[in-house]
Design a protein around this motif. Structure first.
Motif, PDB file in Angstrom:
ATOM      1  N   ARG A   1       0.865  -1.169   0.000  1.00 48.25           N
ATOM      2  CA  ARG A   1       0.000   0.000   0.000  1.00 48.25           C
ATOM      3  C   ARG A   1       0.906   1.223   0.000  1.00 48.25           C
ATOM      4  NH1 ARG A   1      -2.982   2.444   4.071  1.00 48.25           N
ATOM      5  NH2 ARG A   1      -1.710   1.267   5.535  1.00 48.25           N
ATOM      6  N   GLY A   2       0.574   2.209  -0.824  1.00 45.79           N
ATOM      7  CA  GLY A   2       1.483   3.343  -0.899  1.00 45.79           C
ATOM      8  C   GLY A   2       0.814   4.612  -1.392  1.00 45.79           C
ATOM      9  N   ALA A   3       1.570   5.710  -1.339  1.00 51.32           N
ATOM     10  CA  ALA A   3       1.094   7.027  -1.787  1.00 51.32           C
ATOM     11  C   ALA A   3       1.506   7.209  -3.244  1.00 51.32           C
ATOM     12  CB  ALA A   3       1.684   8.131  -0.920  1.00 51.32           C
ATOM     13  N   ILE A   4       0.498   7.324  -4.114  1.00 52.58           N
ATOM     14  CA  ILE A   4       0.748   7.356  -5.550  1.00 52.58           C
ATOM     15  C   ILE A   4       0.275   8.685  -6.146  1.00 52.58           C
ATOM     16  CG2 ILE A   4       0.045   6.267  -7.739  1.00 52.58           C
ATOM     17  CD1 ILE A   4       0.130   3.602  -5.912  1.00 52.58           C
ATOM     18  N   ALA A   5       1.136   9.277  -6.954  1.00 51.67           N
ATOM     19  CA  ALA A   5       0.786  10.515  -7.651  1.00 51.67           C
ATOM     20  C   ALA A   5       0.353  10.124  -9.056  1.00 51.67           C
ATOM     21  CB  ALA A   5       1.989  11.447  -7.695  1.00 51.67           C
ATOM     22  N   ARG A   6      -0.928  10.300  -9.344  1.00 49.54           N
ATOM     23  CA  ARG A   6      -1.489   9.877 -10.637  1.00 49.54           C
ATOM     24  C   ARG A   6      -1.463  11.006 -11.664  1.00 49.54           C
ATOM     25  NH1 ARG A   6      -2.915   5.025 -11.984  1.00 49.54           N
ATOM     26  NH2 ARG A   6      -2.766   3.649 -10.209  1.00 49.54           N
ATOM     27  N   VAL A   7      -1.740  12.222 -11.213  1.00 46.47           N
ATOM     28  CA  VAL A   7      -1.882  13.368 -12.119  1.00 46.47           C
ATOM     29  C   VAL A   7      -1.011  14.505 -11.589  1.00 46.47           C
ATOM     30  CG1 VAL A   7      -3.540  14.989 -13.137  1.00 46.47           C
ATOM     31  CG2 VAL A   7      -4.290  12.689 -12.474  1.00 46.47           C
ATOM     32  N   PRO A   8      -0.194  15.160 -12.471  1.00 46.70           N
ATOM     33  CA  PRO A   8       0.632  16.269 -11.994  1.00 46.70           C
ATOM     34  C   PRO A   8      -0.207  17.316 -11.270  1.00 46.70           C
ATOM     35  CG  PRO A   8       1.084  15.800 -14.317  1.00 46.70           C
ATOM     36  CD  PRO A   8      -0.060  14.922 -13.913  1.00 46.70           C
ATOM     37  N   GLY A   9       0.224  17.673 -10.076  1.00 51.66           N
ATOM     38  CA  GLY A   9      -0.441  18.743  -9.338  1.00 51.66           C
ATOM     39  C   GLY A   9      -1.582  18.289  -8.447  1.00 51.66           C
ATOM     40  N   ALA A  10      -2.066  17.059  -8.643  1.00 52.24           N
ATOM     41  CA  ALA A  10      -3.194  16.582  -7.831  1.00 52.24           C
ATOM     42  C   ALA A  10      -2.687  15.981  -6.520  1.00 52.24           C
ATOM     43  CB  ALA A  10      -3.995  15.538  -8.598  1.00 52.24           C
ATOM     44  N   ALA A  11      -3.611  15.813  -5.566  1.00 49.99           N
ATOM     45  CA  ALA A  11      -3.254  15.197  -4.284  1.00 49.99           C
ATOM     46  C   ALA A  11      -2.891  13.724  -4.511  1.00 49.99           C
ATOM     47  CB  ALA A  11      -4.427  15.309  -3.319  1.00 49.99           C
ATOM     48  N   VAL A  12      -2.000  13.198  -3.670  1.00 48.49           N
ATOM     49  CA  VAL A  12      -1.631  11.785  -3.794  1.00 48.49           C
ATOM     50  C   VAL A  12      -2.811  10.918  -3.349  1.00 48.49           C
ATOM     51  CG1 VAL A  12       0.831  12.146  -3.443  1.00 48.49           C
ATOM     52  CG2 VAL A  12      -0.626  11.686  -1.464  1.00 48.49           C
ATOM     53  N   GLU A  13      -2.811   9.688  -3.874  1.00 50.48           N
ATOM     54  CA  GLU A  13      -3.850   8.750  -3.458  1.00 50.48           C
ATOM     55  C   GLU A  13      -3.187   7.570  -2.776  1.00 50.48           C
ATOM     56  OE1 GLU A  13      -6.539   7.824  -6.720  1.00 50.48           O
ATOM     57  OE2 GLU A  13      -6.243   9.877  -7.444  1.00 50.48           O
ATOM     58  N   ILE A  14      -3.815   7.084  -1.715  1.00 47.45           N
ATOM     59  CA  ILE A  14      -3.280   5.897  -1.038  1.00 47.45           C
ATOM     60  C   ILE A  14      -3.928   4.687  -1.707  1.00 47.45           C
ATOM     61  CG2 ILE A  14      -2.949   4.732   1.167  1.00 47.45           C
ATOM     62  CD1 ILE A  14      -1.676   7.573   0.975  1.00 47.45           C
ATOM     63  N   GLU A  15      -3.093   3.862  -2.340  1.00 43.83           N
ATOM     64  CA  GLU A  15      -3.612   2.741  -3.127  1.00 43.83           C
ATOM     65  C   GLU A  15      -2.920   1.440  -2.753  1.00 43.83           C
ATOM     66  OE1 GLU A  15      -3.426   3.317  -7.357  1.00 43.83           O
ATOM     67  OE2 GLU A  15      -3.917   5.449  -7.205  1.00 43.83           O
ATOM     68  N   GLU A  16      -3.630   0.352  -3.044  1.00 47.51           N
ATOM     69  CA  GLU A  16      -3.025  -0.971  -2.940  1.00 47.51           C
ATOM     70  C   GLU A  16      -2.284  -1.226  -4.243  1.00 47.51           C
ATOM     71  OE1 GLU A  16      -4.028  -3.290  -0.296  1.00 47.51           O
ATOM     72  OE2 GLU A  16      -4.992  -1.533   0.629  1.00 47.51           O
ATOM     73  N   PHE A  17      -1.141  -1.902  -4.160  1.00 47.27           N
ATOM     74  CA  PHE A  17      -0.449  -2.324  -5.381  1.00 47.27           C
ATOM     75  C   PHE A  17       0.301  -3.616  -5.105  1.00 47.27           C
ATOM     76  CE2 PHE A  17       3.923  -1.076  -4.280  1.00 47.27           C
ATOM     77  CZ  PHE A  17       3.718  -0.152  -3.266  1.00 47.27           C
ATOM     78  N   THR A  18       0.892  -4.188  -6.149  1.00 45.84           N
ATOM     79  CA  THR A  18       1.618  -5.449  -5.942  1.00 45.84           C
ATOM     80  C   THR A  18       3.045  -5.329  -6.452  1.00 45.84           C
ATOM     81  OG1 THR A  18       0.846  -6.283  -8.067  1.00 45.84           O
ATOM     82  CG2 THR A  18      -0.426  -6.940  -6.126  1.00 45.84           C
ATOM     83  N   LEU A  19       3.909  -6.135  -5.864  1.00 44.61           N
ATOM     84  CA  LEU A  19       5.305  -6.223  -6.286  1.00 44.61           C
ATOM     85  C   LEU A  19       5.466  -7.504  -7.091  1.00 44.61           C
ATOM     86  CD1 LEU A  19       5.392  -4.244  -3.850  1.00 44.61           C
ATOM     87  CD2 LEU A  19       7.522  -5.327  -3.156  1.00 44.61           C
ATOM     88  N   ASP A  20       6.116  -7.407  -8.246  1.00 44.04           N
ATOM     89  CA  ASP A  20       6.460  -8.633  -8.985  1.00 44.04           C
ATOM     90  C   ASP A  20       7.358  -9.502  -8.098  1.00 44.04           C
ATOM     91  OD1 ASP A  20       5.177  -7.664 -11.197  1.00 44.04           O
ATOM     92  OD2 ASP A  20       6.993  -7.337 -12.399  1.00 44.04           O
ATOM     93  N   ASP A  21       7.457 -10.772  -8.433  1.00 42.90           N
ATOM     94  CA  ASP A  21       8.448 -11.613  -7.762  1.00 42.90           C
ATOM     95  C   ASP A  21       9.811 -10.986  -7.985  1.00 42.90           C
ATOM     96  OD1 ASP A  21       6.567 -13.414  -6.983  1.00 42.90           O
ATOM     97  OD2 ASP A  21       6.798 -14.696  -8.754  1.00 42.90           O
ATOM     98  N   PRO A  22      10.679 -11.008  -6.970  1.00 44.55           N
ATOM     99  CA  PRO A  22      11.981 -10.367  -7.151  1.00 44.55           C
ATOM    100  C   PRO A  22      12.801 -11.037  -8.260  1.00 44.55           C
ATOM    101  CG  PRO A  22      11.803 -11.399  -4.956  1.00 44.55           C
ATOM    102  CD  PRO A  22      10.469 -11.518  -5.611  1.00 44.55           C
ATOM    103  N   GLY A  23      13.437 -10.199  -9.110  1.00 46.28           N
ATOM    104  CA  GLY A  23      14.397 -10.714 -10.083  1.00 46.28           C
ATOM    105  C   GLY A  23      15.625 -11.222  -9.331  1.00 46.28           C
ATOM    106  N   PRO A  24      16.610 -11.834 -10.071  1.00 45.00           N
ATOM    107  CA  PRO A  24      17.743 -12.464  -9.387  1.00 45.00           C
ATOM    108  C   PRO A  24      18.453 -11.578  -8.361  1.00 45.00           C
ATOM    109  CG  PRO A  24      17.831 -12.897 -11.753  1.00 45.00           C
ATOM    110  CD  PRO A  24      16.673 -11.977 -11.524  1.00 45.00           C
ATOM    111  N   ARG A  25      18.591 -10.280  -8.676  1.00 46.00           N
ATOM    112  CA  ARG A  25      19.308  -9.400  -7.727  1.00 46.00           C
ATOM    113  C   ARG A  25      18.369  -8.409  -7.028  1.00 46.00           C
ATOM    114  NH1 ARG A  25      24.857  -7.070  -9.756  1.00 46.00           N
ATOM    115  NH2 ARG A  25      25.164  -6.964  -7.492  1.00 46.00           N
ATOM    116  N   ASP A  26      17.064  -8.676  -7.093  1.00 45.63           N
ATOM    117  CA  ASP A  26      16.083  -7.796  -6.456  1.00 45.63           C
ATOM    118  C   ASP A  26      15.868  -8.177  -4.987  1.00 45.63           C
ATOM    119  OD1 ASP A  26      15.789  -6.666  -8.924  1.00 45.63           O
ATOM    120  OD2 ASP A  26      13.755  -7.423  -9.299  1.00 45.63           O
ATOM    121  N   VAL A  27      15.406  -7.187  -4.233  1.00 47.86           N
ATOM    122  CA  VAL A  27      15.160  -7.360  -2.805  1.00 47.86           C
ATOM    123  C   VAL A  27      13.806  -6.724  -2.469  1.00 47.86           C
ATOM    124  CG1 VAL A  27      16.001  -6.710  -0.505  1.00 47.86           C
ATOM    125  CG2 VAL A  27      17.653  -7.260  -2.321  1.00 47.86           C
ATOM    126  N   VAL A  28      12.986  -7.433  -1.719  1.00 45.50           N
ATOM    127  CA  VAL A  28      11.746  -6.846  -1.198  1.00 45.50           C
ATOM    128  C   VAL A  28      12.052  -6.266   0.178  1.00 45.50           C
ATOM    129  CG1 VAL A  28       9.374  -7.300  -0.426  1.00 45.50           C
ATOM    130  CG2 VAL A  28      10.285  -8.497  -2.450  1.00 45.50           C
TER     131      VAL A  28
END
Ligand SMILES: [Zn+2]
Ligand SMILES: [Zn+2]
Length: 362
Positions: free
Chosen positions: A6-33
């Protein structure tokens, strides 16, 4: 396993941020969650969200100044392990570009970031601010973007090392190379400017002049090591800096605002052969106009400092140790702590100049 976040996402320049649910892909070989514990709200996030730096690249997952705990690692990760406490950085040297090959990792032109993506509920990728994204419960980064720290330290102050603190301290130590007994003027005393002041103090500067138009900021600047303060709203700051330095001007001046007017003040506050460092990000538009002969007559240099010319793997542990030893004040930079849902109020407080840093705590 796909991670939900869940995070603060800026969808439109100048607009207020929205708190949204999102997902992380499985980590690539050198990725870290990384599960975020704390994230500073930096002025650059306001710039990104407002479209000051451009209106393309939206939607952005904001935040780039964070500390957290490693929750999952890719198959080839060796630098960190699950459970490590890490500070995140946005310059993760690739080791292979033309700068890294010369040993100038601080200029890496091909900084590493996660291979996996973070996606909104519709499946579209989110653009992580400066390749990190920390205004969120979890983020996906490259292992080189992680630098471990002692888990007994509080994440709120430690998170600030990742951008504002290293930018300011590094500008003093690496970009300007402030020397013992020297004189310094810092224009703009927010979180970055106060970190320049601390860097200058650590480097042994004996005259450190804080310049701002906000009396509250000037008071705070004294707490971080300013020996003198100048309210540029009340007096001509160039004349006042000269008066405080026997009419000569300072050896090192720093511009941490990002406007041509303030840059000119910083330039002409220098003594002969002095160094001026531009840190403030102007964004597209502003133009610098001045009499070239006047610039020539002072000699010295004007340089730009990106991210304090730091190498995170080298410098973040030094800064964390200095904090532990009481040499670097990070607690004083945390003006207030907030919840993710209060992100927008942090931007408002920033615009009103009420904070050095709001820190989102998870
Ligand atoms: Zn590189
Ligand atoms: Zn920043």
């Amino acid at each position: 396993m796909t991670t939900k976040a869940r995070g603060a996402i800026a969808r439109v320049p100048g607009a207020a941020v929205e708190i949204e649910e999102f997902t992380l892909d499985d980590p690539g070989p050198r990725d870290v969650v990384v599960r975020i514990l704390a994230s500073g709200v930096c002025h650059t996030d306001l710039g990104i969200k407002s479209g000051t730096y451009g209106t393309s690249g939206f939607p952005f997952l904001l935040g780039h100044e964070g500390a957290g705990v490693v929750e999952e690692v890719g198959s080839a990760v060796t630098r960190v392990k699950v459970g490590d406490h890490v500070m995140l950085n946005w310059r993760a040297p690739c080791g292979e570009c033309r700068f890294c090959l010369k040993g100038e990792h601080n200029y890496c032109a091909s900084s590493l970031h996660a291979e996996g993506k973070m996606r909104s509920e519709s499946g579209d990728p989110l653009n992580a601010a400066l390749g990190i994204g920390t205004f969120c419960t979890h983020t996906l980064v490259h292992e080189v973007q992680c630098v471990t720290y002692d888990s007994s330290l509080r994440p709120e102050p430690i998170s600030l090392i990742g951008c504002g603190v290293v930018t300011g301290v590094g500008a003093a130590l690496y970009s300007a190379k402030v020397t013992q007994g020297s004189s310094v003027a810092v224009f703009g005393c927010g979180g970055v400017g106060d970190s320049v002041i601390q860097g200058a103090r650590i480097a042994g500067a004996t005259t450190i002049i804080a310049v701002d138009i906000d009396p509250r900021k000037l008071e705070w600047a004294r707490d971080f090591g300013a020996t003198h303060t100048v309210n540029a709203g009340e007096v001509d700051p160039v004349e006042e800096v000269k008066r405080l330095t026997n009419g000569h001007g300072v050896n090192f001046s720093f511009e941490a605002v990002g406007t041509p007017e303030v840059l000119k003040q910083a330039l002409f506050s220098r003594d002969l052969a002095g160094t001026c460092v531009l840190i403030g990000v102007p964004g597209p538009g502003p133009r610098l106009e001045m009499e070239l002969q006047q610039f020539f007559d002072l000699g010295g240099s004007l340089t730009v400092s990106w991210y304090g010319n730091c190498i995170p793997a080298r410098d973040f542990p030094i800064l964390a140790d200095w904090y532990k030893q009481g040499k670097l004040d990070l607690d004083g930079l945390v003006t207030r702590t907030i919840r993710l849902e209060e992100t927008e109020s942090a931007f408002d407080a920033m615009k009103r100049g009420e904070t050095l840093r709001s820190v989102i705590v998870f």
